[in-house]
Design an enzyme around this catalytic site. Structure first.
Site, mmCIF file in Angstrom:
data_model
loop_
_atom_site.group_PDB
_atom_site.id
_atom_site.type_symbol
_atom_site.label_atom_id
_atom_site.label_comp_id
_atom_site.label_asym_id
_atom_site.label_seq_id
_atom_site.Cartn_x
_atom_site.Cartn_y
_atom_site.Cartn_z
ATOM 1 N N GLY A 10 0.809 -1.215 0.000
ATOM 2 C CA GLY A 10 0.000 0.000 0.000
ATOM 3 C C GLY A 10 0.838 1.259 0.000
ATOM 4 O O GLY A 10 1.610 1.495 0.919
ATOM 5 N N GLY A 12 -0.267 4.398 0.170
ATOM 6 C CA GLY A 12 -1.023 5.551 0.669
ATOM 7 C C GLY A 12 -0.211 6.285 1.728
ATOM 8 O O GLY A 12 1.010 6.111 1.833
ATOM 9 N N PHE A 13 -0.893 7.079 2.544
ATOM 10 C CA PHE A 13 -0.188 7.873 3.550
ATOM 11 C C PHE A 13 0.569 6.989 4.549
ATOM 12 O O PHE A 13 1.712 7.268 4.892
ATOM 13 C CB PHE A 13 -1.168 8.783 4.298
ATOM 14 C CG PHE A 13 -1.685 9.908 3.450
ATOM 15 C CD1 PHE A 13 -0.874 10.996 3.164
ATOM 16 C CD2 PHE A 13 -2.964 9.879 2.921
ATOM 17 C CE1 PHE A 13 -1.327 12.046 2.382
ATOM 18 C CE2 PHE A 13 -3.428 10.921 2.136
ATOM 19 C CZ PHE A 13 -2.618 12.007 1.859
ATOM 20 N N GLY A 14 -0.069 5.897 5.006
ATOM 21 C CA GLY A 14 0.576 5.028 5.991
ATOM 22 C C GLY A 14 1.782 4.303 5.433
ATOM 23 O O GLY A 14 2.857 4.281 6.049
ATOM 24 N N VAL A 78 -2.017 -7.848 -4.400
ATOM 25 C CA VAL A 78 -1.910 -8.952 -3.448
ATOM 26 C C VAL A 78 -3.164 -9.815 -3.525
ATOM 27 O O VAL A 78 -4.279 -9.300 -3.550
ATOM 28 C CB VAL A 78 -1.720 -8.395 -2.019
ATOM 29 C CG1 VAL A 78 -1.831 -9.509 -0.981
ATOM 30 C CG2 VAL A 78 -0.388 -7.680 -1.906
ATOM 31 N N GLU A 170 -17.839 18.776 1.171
ATOM 32 C CA GLU A 170 -16.967 19.437 0.207
ATOM 33 C C GLU A 170 -17.469 19.247 -1.226
ATOM 34 O O GLU A 170 -17.444 20.181 -2.028
ATOM 35 C CB GLU A 170 -15.523 18.940 0.388
ATOM 36 C CG GLU A 170 -14.959 19.443 1.730
ATOM 37 C CD GLU A 170 -13.574 18.946 2.098
ATOM 38 O OE1 GLU A 170 -12.840 19.679 2.758
ATOM 39 O OE2 GLU A 170 -13.234 17.801 1.738
ATOM 40 N N ASP A 299 -6.372 3.002 7.457
ATOM 41 C CA ASP A 299 -7.815 2.748 7.396
ATOM 42 C C ASP A 299 -8.176 1.271 7.512
ATOM 43 O O ASP A 299 -9.340 0.936 7.735
ATOM 44 C CB ASP A 299 -8.391 3.270 6.067
ATOM 45 C CG ASP A 299 -8.475 4.786 6.051
ATOM 46 O OD1 ASP A 299 -8.157 5.403 7.088
ATOM 47 O OD2 ASP A 299 -8.861 5.334 5.012
ATOM 48 N N ALA A 315 -5.821 10.956 7.058
ATOM 49 C CA ALA A 315 -4.424 10.898 6.642
ATOM 50 C C ALA A 315 -3.437 11.069 7.808
ATOM 51 O O ALA A 315 -2.492 10.275 7.917
ATOM 52 C CB ALA A 315 -4.165 11.932 5.546
#
Lengths: 428, 428
Positions: A10, A12-14, A78, A170, A299, A315
């Site tokens: 992954g 993403g942010f993590g 995966v 938003e 998440d 995030a």
């Protein structure tokens, strides 16, 4: 002795934060993602609403680590994990073995058992989701312009956003701005200012993560932009024709889903316990109880903190978890003491409403209106990756601010329209 | 008396110029296009090669005419034309009647009777074409990185561009730059500098529209970038595995078509004569001989000029024809004398080779190298529409120039990969 191998799944942010945190640690790292790009999800709604273009908020993952020869990036998906043999299985048939595994595979939008709604009410998690919503938004106006039947025309000019969290708020604000400020001079048969934008929420208020006062302010700010806010109204059906809210049917050809998420199948791959949202349960150091070398973050993790507080799916939380995991791995590999258990530090909540207002809750400091909007904008530019993106996004926003024009109003992927809920020829 | 109604089909260079030229003329105008955007095709290859993003070279057509209340824009596709009843039929079942009709519907790439090649060798005419080629280019490197078999790996690292006109030359140069300058630090299992880029041309030289000296210079400049140029070698087959050139088979997983075009079916809609490339034959005022009120311009027209010279299929030619048609219509509606017959004025040819060289042939003035490259860049920025795009493209190029990095390296539309020639799971 063979070098320790950390596999991160992954980008993403993590996942990125984990790899950043492992800089200088004696380990080989493989970062696997099924996309070639890291996506700055907090601004994805701006792509969906034509304010930013795709390349302004996405970066090739392998480019981010070009100066780290110990990091390999794999574009692969995966399919499963073999905990006994310590291997990750990829869909194209290969396996990657690991010493330490970090799963940061995120979440998708979820329809609470109503998967049939997805076709009519797309969610917003990937670049393709964003360009799909952008296409549907723009096509709705185009079809309204061609439509002869008043009733169908009005259904094309009705946009329902489901869920009043930050994404929903938003989106609704930006659609209102597009319809009421940007598009009016361009159409001849319709008055786009008459567009209805309806924000539907099952709960009692918008932006429930904020204080009641800021929620109330946000609701009023949305209404000032022309958004109809319906609270305490769970959706009971989504169809090609519209949305059912309780017993009331709202004819609408464009529906956007911002109501719920479901974790990636990390727990399933591992054969371990998951909570109701599908998140893997992890302990104070973010690894699964069954194996101290398998971490799950972001998440897709449910963290049991000492104080019992839940970690939000945002995030900064994913980044803090990535940081923590990197520290734990570093301590183990360099023989240092383990860090203190993970403790999420909440920095605050931010959300924008249209192009002139925002709400910010930094705990002691609470802001709303224009000043909050500027802080929101600067904070997001600061968190973007790289000088180029910062300048590009700042420039796009400045242009919108000065000219009132959006820069990415493109209908693309037209050939795939046939597969969608509202085929081109059907009601025209 | 009802107002005169001009229907323009096609929002390319020719169509837009016609509408621009009709400003102030007492007529109602309807502009029909099946896309919502005008596309700046001369820079489309830069989207395909990750240098520019889609929104930098495309603009919503209706936005361009927002200040012209007499102009209506329709997002619709033409299915036929009824010359007797003076109506245009649209695919969604409606008809639009006209007093004057201008067809500016362009061309698509053509495979000279080998339509089966399209799947393996996509051409470059639309934004989707560009993002498709971009995806294939980037995926080829990703798959090479994962591939274990040396032979297959090399096939992934071989790119064949068919046709050495400006599109082919510019594509080949940019791919070379991407492979040999941008990507090398980012891959761990492959050396992207070993990428083979092969430009295959049936004719005797590259850029045949230029002088022999500039052709020769361009060939050498390409070779300096690492492009293999094969001249006098017609392609006899394109498959999933590679390209057959004469009796020689080149294993290559990525093939790009830049060899030929076929006009839109305008002649078919009208039931009139077309030349071999499908172009409608028009007279000195660009209308069909059968009807002085039906004009055909741009890539879909074959103009019989007084001097017998052919008009090239390039943007300036389409714009000049749009100008001329607007003048003819204006003269008729305001009772003035008809202008002199259309005469194409050739301003010159430009093409870039990679990121530091270009060739320019302005007739008396011929330029090559770095200076030509700067003139090429400034000319293209000048011809873009609107301040925002000019600044955005200038900024993107400046960034590439200074940092050596491309800004739009995104693989998107991933779900549609399954339908493509090279499925994800197949050879990985």
């Amino acid at each position: 002795m063979q070098e320790h191998h950390v596999v991160v799944v992954g980008g993403g942010f993590g996942g990125l934060q984990t790899v950043h945190g492992l800089k200088g640690v004696p380990t080989r790292i493989t970062l696997i993602d099924r996309r070639n790009h890291h996506l700055f999800q907090p601004l994805l709604y701006q792509v969906a609403t034509t304010a930013l273009s795709t390349s302004e908020i996405a970066w090739p993952i392998r480019h981010l680590f070009r100066d780290r020869p110990e990091v390999s990036t794999l574009l692969a998906e995966v399919s499963g994990i073999d905990r006994t043999n310590r291997t990750v299985h990829l869909t194209h048939g290969e396996t990657v073995s690991f010493d330490t595994l970090v799963l940061a595979t995120g979440a998708r939008h979820a329809y609470f058992g109503n998967d049939a709604w997805e076709k009519h009410a797309p969610g917003l998690k990937t670049l393709e989701d964003a360009t799909t919503i952008r296409r549907r938004l723009l096509l709705a106006f185009e079809r309204a312009e061609l439509e002869k039947t008043e009733e169908v025309k009005q259904a094309y000019l009705t946009f329902v956003v489901i869920g009043a969290g930050p994404t929903g708020v938003e989106m609704a604000g930006m659609i209102a701005d597009l319809a009421k400020k940007v598009l009016p001079p361009e159409f001849r048969n319709i008055d786009t200012r008459k567009t209805r934008i309806i924000l539907v929420e099952a709960g009692k208020r918008v932006l429930p993560a904020f204080t009641e006062e800021l929620s109330e302010y946000s609701k009023r700010a949305l209404e000032k932009l022309g958004v109809e806010v319906m609270l305490g109204t769970p959706v009971s059906d989504c169809t090609e024709e519209g949305v059912k809210v309780g017993d009331h049917f709202i004819p609408a050809r464009t529906i956007i889903w911002g109501a719920g998420v479901q974790a990636s199948p990390a727990a399933q791959w591992l054969g371990v316990k998951a909570d109701r949202a599908g998140r893997t349960e992890v302990g104070p150091h973010l690894h699964i109880p069954e194996d101290p070398n398998i971490f799950v973050i972001g998440d897709t993790a449910s963290v049991q903190q000492a104080d019992g507080k839940a970690v939000p799916g945002i995030a900064p939380a994913a980044k803090q978890q990535g940081d923590h995991v990197a520290k734990v791995i570093k301590a183990r590999l360099t023989g240092k003491a383990e860090p203190a258990p993970f403790k999420y530090v909440h920095k605050g909540n931010l959300a924008t409403i249209g192009k002139r207002a925002a709400v910010i809750d930094f705990g002691k400091i609470k802001l709303k209106g224009v000043i909050a909007w500027w802080i929101w904008g600067l904070a997001h530019i600061y968190f973007l990756i790289g000088t180029r993106s910062r300048l590009a996004v700042a420039w796009s926003w400045l242009w919108i601010y000065l000219s009132g024009q959006h820069s990415a109003r493109l209908i693309t992927q037209r050939d795939t329209l046939k597969d969608e809920a509202q085929p081109v020829g059907k009601t025209l």
